[in-house]
Design a protein around this motif. Structure first.
Motif, PDB file in Angstrom:
ATOM      1  N   TRP A   1      17.495  12.595  11.186  1.00 24.62           N
ATOM      2  CA  TRP A   1      16.994  12.099   9.898  1.00 24.62           C
ATOM      3  C   TRP A   1      16.248  10.786  10.060  1.00 24.62           C
ATOM      4  CZ3 TRP A   1      18.167   7.511   7.391  1.00 24.62           C
ATOM      5  CH2 TRP A   1      17.801   7.417   6.033  1.00 24.62           C
ATOM      6  N   SER A   2      15.148  10.664   9.330  1.00 25.24           N
ATOM      7  CA  SER A   2      14.409   9.412   9.315  1.00 25.24           C
ATOM      8  C   SER A   2      13.685   9.278   7.982  1.00 25.24           C
ATOM      9  CB  SER A   2      13.417   9.356  10.482  1.00 25.24           C
ATOM     10  OG  SER A   2      12.876   8.047  10.599  1.00 25.24           O
ATOM     11  N   LEU A   3      12.928   8.179   7.822  1.00 26.34           N
ATOM     12  CA  LEU A   3      12.158   7.921   6.607  1.00 26.34           C
ATOM     13  C   LEU A   3      10.711   7.636   6.995  1.00 26.34           C
ATOM     14  CD1 LEU A   3      14.621   5.479   4.777  1.00 26.34           C
ATOM     15  CD2 LEU A   3      14.097   7.816   4.057  1.00 26.34           C
ATOM     16  N   GLY A   4       9.779   8.314   6.342  1.00 21.64           N
ATOM     17  CA  GLY A   4       8.362   8.115   6.637  1.00 21.64           C
ATOM     18  C   GLY A   4       7.588   7.767   5.375  1.00 21.64           C
ATOM     19  N   THR A   5       6.553   6.940   5.518  1.00 20.35           N
ATOM     20  CA  THR A   5       5.737   6.535   4.374  1.00 20.35           C
ATOM     21  C   THR A   5       4.461   7.349   4.296  1.00 20.35           C
ATOM     22  OG1 THR A   5       4.415   4.893   5.562  1.00 20.35           O
ATOM     23  CG2 THR A   5       6.576   4.180   4.744  1.00 20.35           C
ATOM     24  N   ASP A   6       3.810   7.306   3.130  1.00 20.84           N
ATOM     25  CA  ASP A   6       2.530   7.999   2.983  1.00 20.84           C
ATOM     26  C   ASP A   6       1.398   7.258   3.691  1.00 20.84           C
ATOM     27  OD1 ASP A   6       2.543   5.852   1.266  1.00 20.84           O
ATOM     28  OD2 ASP A   6       1.742   6.934  -0.462  1.00 20.84           O
ATOM     29  N   THR A   7       1.700   6.099   4.308  1.00 17.91           N
ATOM     30  CA  THR A   7       0.705   5.393   5.127  1.00 17.91           C
ATOM     31  C   THR A   7       0.882   5.715   6.612  1.00 17.91           C
ATOM     32  OG1 THR A   7       2.156   3.442   5.252  1.00 17.91           O
ATOM     33  CG2 THR A   7       0.507   3.495   3.480  1.00 17.91           C
ATOM     34  N   GLY A   8       1.815   6.618   6.913  1.00 16.03           N
ATOM     35  CA  GLY A   8       1.977   7.086   8.291  1.00 16.03           C
ATOM     36  C   GLY A   8       2.994   6.346   9.128  1.00 16.03           C
ATOM     37  N   GLU A   9       3.858   5.550   8.523  1.00 17.34           N
ATOM     38  CA  GLU A   9       4.858   4.793   9.279  1.00 17.34           C
ATOM     39  C   GLU A   9       6.217   5.478   9.256  1.00 17.34           C
ATOM     40  OE1 GLU A   9       5.031   0.282   9.501  1.00 17.34           O
ATOM     41  OE2 GLU A   9       4.095   0.602   7.547  1.00 17.34           O
ATOM     42  N   ASN A  10       6.917   5.404  10.384  1.00 21.21           N
ATOM     43  CA  ASN A  10       8.324   5.782  10.453  1.00 21.21           C
ATOM     44  C   ASN A  10       9.130   4.505  10.254  1.00 21.21           C
ATOM     45  OD1 ASN A  10      10.947   6.444  11.131  1.00 21.21           O
ATOM     46  ND2 ASN A  10      10.413   7.541  13.003  1.00 21.21           N
ATOM     47  N   LEU A  11       9.885   4.414   9.180  1.00 22.07           N
ATOM     48  CA  LEU A  11      10.598   3.184   8.842  1.00 22.07           C
ATOM     49  C   LEU A  11      11.771   2.904   9.768  1.00 22.07           C
ATOM     50  CD1 LEU A  11      10.529   3.371   4.941  1.00 22.07           C
ATOM     51  CD2 LEU A  11       8.967   2.173   6.486  1.00 22.07           C
ATOM     52  N   LEU A  12      12.157   3.873  10.589  1.00 23.24           N
ATOM     53  CA  LEU A  12      13.221   3.652  11.569  1.00 23.24           C
ATOM     54  C   LEU A  12      12.660   3.511  12.978  1.00 23.24           C
ATOM     55  CD1 LEU A  12      16.045   5.995  10.229  1.00 23.24           C
ATOM     56  CD2 LEU A  12      15.924   3.499  10.109  1.00 23.24           C
ATOM     57  N   SER A  13      11.392   3.164  13.051  1.00 21.25           N
ATOM     58  CA  SER A  13      10.752   2.913  14.336  1.00 21.25           C
ATOM     59  C   SER A  13      10.239   1.478  14.347  1.00 21.25           C
ATOM     60  CB  SER A  13       9.587   3.887  14.547  1.00 21.25           C
ATOM     61  OG  SER A  13       8.997   3.688  15.811  1.00 21.25           O
ATOM     62  N   PRO A  14      10.597   0.681  15.365  1.00 24.22           N
ATOM     63  CA  PRO A  14      10.133  -0.709  15.412  1.00 24.22           C
ATOM     64  C   PRO A  14       8.617  -0.796  15.487  1.00 24.22           C
ATOM     65  CG  PRO A  14      11.910  -0.332  16.965  1.00 24.22           C
ATOM     66  CD  PRO A  14      11.485   1.015  16.479  1.00 24.22           C
ATOM     67  N   GLY A  15       8.092  -1.940  15.048  1.00 26.61           N
ATOM     68  CA  GLY A  15       6.648  -2.137  15.054  1.00 26.61           C
ATOM     69  C   GLY A  15       6.191  -3.027  16.187  1.00 26.61           C
ATOM     70  N   LYS A  16       4.978  -3.562  16.037  1.00 21.77           N
ATOM     71  CA  LYS A  16       4.379  -4.359  17.103  1.00 21.77           C
ATOM     72  C   LYS A  16       4.414  -5.854  16.808  1.00 21.77           C
ATOM     73  CE  LYS A  16       1.256  -0.639  18.522  1.00 21.77           C
ATOM     74  NZ  LYS A  16      -0.162  -0.218  18.713  1.00 21.77           N
ATOM     75  N   ASN A  17       5.018  -6.234  15.704  1.00 23.16           N
ATOM     76  CA  ASN A  17       5.089  -7.650  15.372  1.00 23.16           C
ATOM     77  C   ASN A  17       6.393  -7.927  14.623  1.00 23.16           C
ATOM     78  OD1 ASN A  17       4.641  -7.192  12.435  1.00 23.16           O
ATOM     79  ND2 ASN A  17       2.615  -6.537  13.121  1.00 23.16           N
TER      80      ASN A  17
ATOM     81  N   ASN B   1       0.811  -1.224   0.000  1.00 27.34           N
ATOM     82  CA  ASN B   1       0.000   0.000   0.000  1.00 27.34           C
ATOM     83  C   ASN B   1       0.841   1.269   0.000  1.00 27.34           C
ATOM     84  OD1 ASN B   1      -2.533  -1.371   0.118  1.00 27.34           O
ATOM     85  ND2 ASN B   1      -2.160  -1.766   2.307  1.00 27.34           N
ATOM     86  N   VAL B   2       2.125   1.133   0.260  1.00 25.14           N
ATOM     87  CA  VAL B   2       3.004   2.308   0.285  1.00 25.14           C
ATOM     88  C   VAL B   2       3.285   2.767  -1.144  1.00 25.14           C
ATOM     89  CG1 VAL B   2       5.324   3.137   0.839  1.00 25.14           C
ATOM     90  CG2 VAL B   2       4.070   1.743   2.495  1.00 25.14           C
ATOM     91  N   SER B   3       3.039   4.025  -1.419  1.00 23.94           N
ATOM     92  CA  SER B   3       3.311   4.567  -2.753  1.00 23.94           C
ATOM     93  C   SER B   3       4.338   5.692  -2.721  1.00 23.94           C
ATOM     94  CB  SER B   3       2.015   5.066  -3.401  1.00 23.94           C
ATOM     95  OG  SER B   3       1.421   6.075  -2.608  1.00 23.94           O
ATOM     96  N   LYS B   4       4.721   6.136  -1.520  1.00 24.92           N
ATOM     97  CA  LYS B   4       5.731   7.198  -1.427  1.00 24.92           C
ATOM     98  C   LYS B   4       6.443   7.106  -0.076  1.00 24.92           C
ATOM     99  CE  LYS B   4       6.477  12.198  -1.962  1.00 24.92           C
ATOM    100  NZ  LYS B   4       7.496  12.017  -3.018  1.00 24.92           N
ATOM    101  N   VAL B   5       7.750   7.303  -0.101  1.00 28.26           N
ATOM    102  CA  VAL B   5       8.557   7.387   1.124  1.00 28.26           C
ATOM    103  C   VAL B   5       9.241   8.754   1.134  1.00 28.26           C
ATOM    104  CG1 VAL B   5      10.529   6.480   2.400  1.00 28.26           C
ATOM    105  CG2 VAL B   5       8.926   4.906   1.288  1.00 28.26           C
ATOM    106  N   SER B   6       9.040   9.476   2.213  1.00 29.20           N
ATOM    107  CA  SER B   6       9.595  10.833   2.325  1.00 29.20           C
ATOM    108  C   SER B   6      10.574  10.906   3.492  1.00 29.20           C
ATOM    109  CB  SER B   6       8.478  11.855   2.545  1.00 29.20           C
ATOM    110  OG  SER B   6       7.579  11.855   1.473  1.00 29.20           O
TER     111      SER B   6
END
Length: 732
Positions: free
Chosen positions: A348-364, A207-212
């Motif tokens: 510096w970090s990377l964020g997606t247009d779905t609201g995720e920070n790619l340098l932040s761990p998730g829940k699974n 579902n990710v179409s852009k990383v900023s």
């Protein structure tokens, strides 16, 4: 000069009580936010639905804007700006001078019948033609070729400064080469977007179409009273003090850091924050820094391009508002010897247009494998391109700060914390090839799966590391306070883009060979961790032991700008930029040339200023005081017997001798400095010239400073011409 110094000091008691110093802050700063910005909300109000949607697409997806839409946007911008009293517009850009640039044109347009109207068309919005002959170009164009173009950047919103509509723009030469910081940055952001989005779609989230990329900068600075500033020729001409004895009290009591903000400074900060709110700069943090009269301002995270624009804009605003409050702001990395200098940490970090920070761990485990993929690839990128990252923060002023027990050393290393180090050690043990069901379970549950729990306790920060992971971002701590963030951000995003592309290629190859997706990713990450280990360092980056250890590991220690810029031209780095379409070889070579020329020019100016001050201010003041001592000695000799005279005049005679010795040292030092400066100035080749200034000119500065600072402690305070450190640093 001593008269000017004391006049300046006499004004200080009245500064805090000037009525124009006091600032009233609205109950809600949020009500001011983006008041002077052509924001999305304003666009909705002034644009047609079609124009708004197409402009948003251009901003977020990089699509081209048709001319009829540009005309609509131009009219809307003009109408909005004129409703706020605007009369002119400018393409606001960031040439390679290190400052911003603007050429104001009026909306006013005469028409037939002796009448006039206000006009602003799509053509005027999209492109402007400033005279480009005097901007740095590194030999790309001849001085007599004046044509250059600025072009609208729709990804960064227009704003109002005073009565001028400012349109963020790129700046290119007549032949198409980049002449600014923004153009390569936009290319780098596009490259990392494509690479990161490709990885996300293929392995983690379709579902990710852009990383900023996002950036949160921390701007450090000094404030000096404007009258005291004007009394110091070195501050006025170089932004730093070239002479000055350290005061008895500096920062050794640690009583300034996070201390109570002085009233006058607080009024400056309030005024600054109001202007920032109006311009959409989301500043949230203000505090005293470590050194006396040193402070920090920091905003919330923003998309990198906008954050870079906001930092450049902020530095302009700070200078203007400081003047209003009778301050002068110092962005120089090391304006005072013996106390901490100023930096600009880039988070510096990377964020997606779905609201995720790619340098932040998730829940699974799946989200944590995603986190580890981007985390490890970032470390691998920094490992492979450490010298390029070092070159991006190189400058004459930052050389004084790096490695001076106040900023990270020139050795590029990464701090990730003991807990994450443990996770990477476990991943190093991953089996080569296919994984057993038991190993997969162990990795997902007890290694990857525990990362969120680990990071809750992994909150310590290593202030001696130039590249530190701080929970959900990487902090680049070596950037200088006067720097344009675009340069280091261009490098950071380019190297990560390249690394992610390589990662995707290598993972796909393993999948094609028969491994499952997760197995392929674990196998590649294992190799990257092994290859990147030599930049991992958790200890004291200031220590001599680390310098020796880094040398054993084969890490570069590029202590000076000429060293760093020589490394920058490595074929590997040139090829990287050409491959990703960031610079042509000619453009990259020109930028390197510009930085070398600027380095040499800065040192040349400092040498001339130091020589002038020494000859025209220090030596005359010393001789003036020495003549007074001589008159005193003559008087003593007339009054007292020979025996009494020798006893009573002993100290004066010793002082007279000391003054003569120091004056002689200064005179000799000035002659040597100017001779070395001329040799350096006439050295052919920008790299060789910069090395000559670095190795032969700079070391001679101390030969003048040491005796001058010694004289400061001998000469009568009332005769000393230069405002002293204690006055510059401890007057509020």
């Amino acid at each position: 000069m001593s008269t000017l110094r004391f006049k300046a000091l006499a004004e200080l008691p009245f500064r805090n009580y000037r009525r124009d110093n006091f600032v009233e802050v609205p109950a809600k700063l949020s009500e001011l936010f983006c008041q002077n910005v052509f924001s999305e909300e304003t666009m909705r109000e002034y644009l047609t639905k079609e124009a708004f949607q197409l402009l948003m697409e251009a901003s977020k997806k990089g699509t081209k804007i048709q001319r009829h839409i540009a005309d609509q946007v131009a009219v809307a911008m003009k109408d909005w700006a004129m409703s706020k009293g605007v009369t002119h517009y400018t393409h606001w850009f960031q040439p390679l001078t290190g400052a911003t640039a603007e050429k104001h044109d009026s909306f006013f347009t005469p028409i037939e019948g002796g009448r006039a109207i206000e006009r602003f068309s799509g053509g005027m919005l999209i492109q402007q033609e400033p005279d480009a002959s005097s901007f740095p170009n590194g030999g790309i164009r001849n001085t007599f070729e004046a044509r250059g173009y600025t072009a609208w950047d729709p990804t960064s919103p227009a704003f109002i400064m005073g009565t001028t509509l400012c349109i963020p723009s790129i700046f290119i030469s007549y032949t198409g080469e980049t002449l600014d910081y923004k153009t390569p940055l936009l290319r780098a952001l596009n490259a990392v977007d494509e690479a990161a989005t490709d990885v996300m779609k293929s392995y983690f989230d379709k579902n990710v179409s852009k990383v900023s990329p996002t950036l949160g900068w921390e701007q450090e600075y000094f404030l000096v009273d404007s009258a005291l500033y004007q009394s110091r020729p070195d501050l006025v001409l170089t932004g730093k003090t070239l002479l000055g004895h350290s005061p008895a009290k500096g920062q050794q009591l640690d009583d300034h850091y996070f201390g109570s903000i002085p009233t006058r400074v607080m009024n400056f900060m309030k005024d600054l924050e109001i202007e920032c709110m109006k311009l959409g700069i989301p500043v949230t943090t203000r505090h005293n820094e470590v050194a006396p009269n040193q402070f920090e301002l920091a905003p919330m995270f923003e998309e990198v391009n906008v954050a870079v624009d906001h930092n450049s804009l902020l530095m302009d605003i700070m200078a203007r508002i400081a003047h209003k409050h009778h301050f002068h702001i110092l962005f120089h990395e090391k304006p005072f010897a013996g106390i901490n200098g100023s930096g600009k940490h880039n988070n510096w970090s990377l964020g997606t247009d779905t609201g995720e920070n790619l340098l932040s761990p998730g829940k699974n485990p799946k989200k944590n494998l995603q986190f580890l993929s981007f985390f490890v690839n970032t470390l691998k990128a920094v490992h492979d391109y450490a010298d390029l990252l070092r070159a991006s923060i190189a400058s004459a002023s930052n050389d004084h700060r790096l490695g001076a027990n106040e900023a990270p050393p020139a050795i590029i290393s990464a701090f990730i914390g003991s807990q994450l180090s443990g996770v990477l050690e476990e991943l190093e043990k991953v089996t080569d090839g296919k994984l057993s069901p038991e190993e997969k379970t162990e990795l997902k549950l007890n290694v990857v799966g525990k990362i969120p729990e680990i990071l809750l306790d992994n909150t310590d920060r290593n202030r001696t590391s130039p590249f530190a992971f701080t929970g959900n971002k990487f902090e680049i701590r070596a950037v200088g306070s006067s720097a344009n963030c675009a340069e280091v951000m261009t490098v950071m995003n380019v190297i990560v883009a390249k690394q992610l592309k390589t990662f995707k290629t290598e993972v796909d190859a393993l999948i094609e060979s028969g491994l499952k997706k997760d197995e392929a990713i674990f196998n590649i990450l294992r190799e990257y961790i092994k290859q990147s280990k030599k930049i991992m360092f958790e200890g004291d980056g200031y220590s001599d032991d680390w310098a020796q250890e880094a040398k054993k590991r084969g890490l570069s220690n590029l202590k000076t700008t000429p060293e760093a810029l020589k490394k920058e031209m490595d074929k590997k780095f040139v090829a990287l930029y050409e491959e990703l379409g960031i610079y042509s070889h000619r453009e990259f070579e020109a930028r390197n040339e510009i930085k070398l020329e600027k380095y040499s020019a800065v040192i040349d100016i400092e040498a001339r200023v130091l020589a002038d001050i020494a000859r025209n201010h220090i030596i005359p003041a010393a001789l003036n005081y020495q003549n007074r001592l001589i008159e005193n000695v003559k008087g003593l000799k007339e009054i007292f017997s020979e025996k009494e005279f020798k006893t009573l005049a002993k100290e004066q005679l010793s002082l007279i001798s000391d003054i003569s010795r120091n004056v002689s040292q200064i005179k000799l030092g000035v002659d040597e400095l100017l001779a070395a400066k001329e040799i350096a100035k006439n050295t052919e080749g920008s790299q060789r010239q910069a090395e000559e200034y670095c190795n032969k000119v700079i070391p001679l500065f101390e030969n003048i400073r040491v005796p001058s600072d010694a004289l400061e402690m001998m000469v009568d305070d009332e005769l000393w011409p230069m405002t002293k450190y204690r006055e510059l640093l401890f007057t509020k």
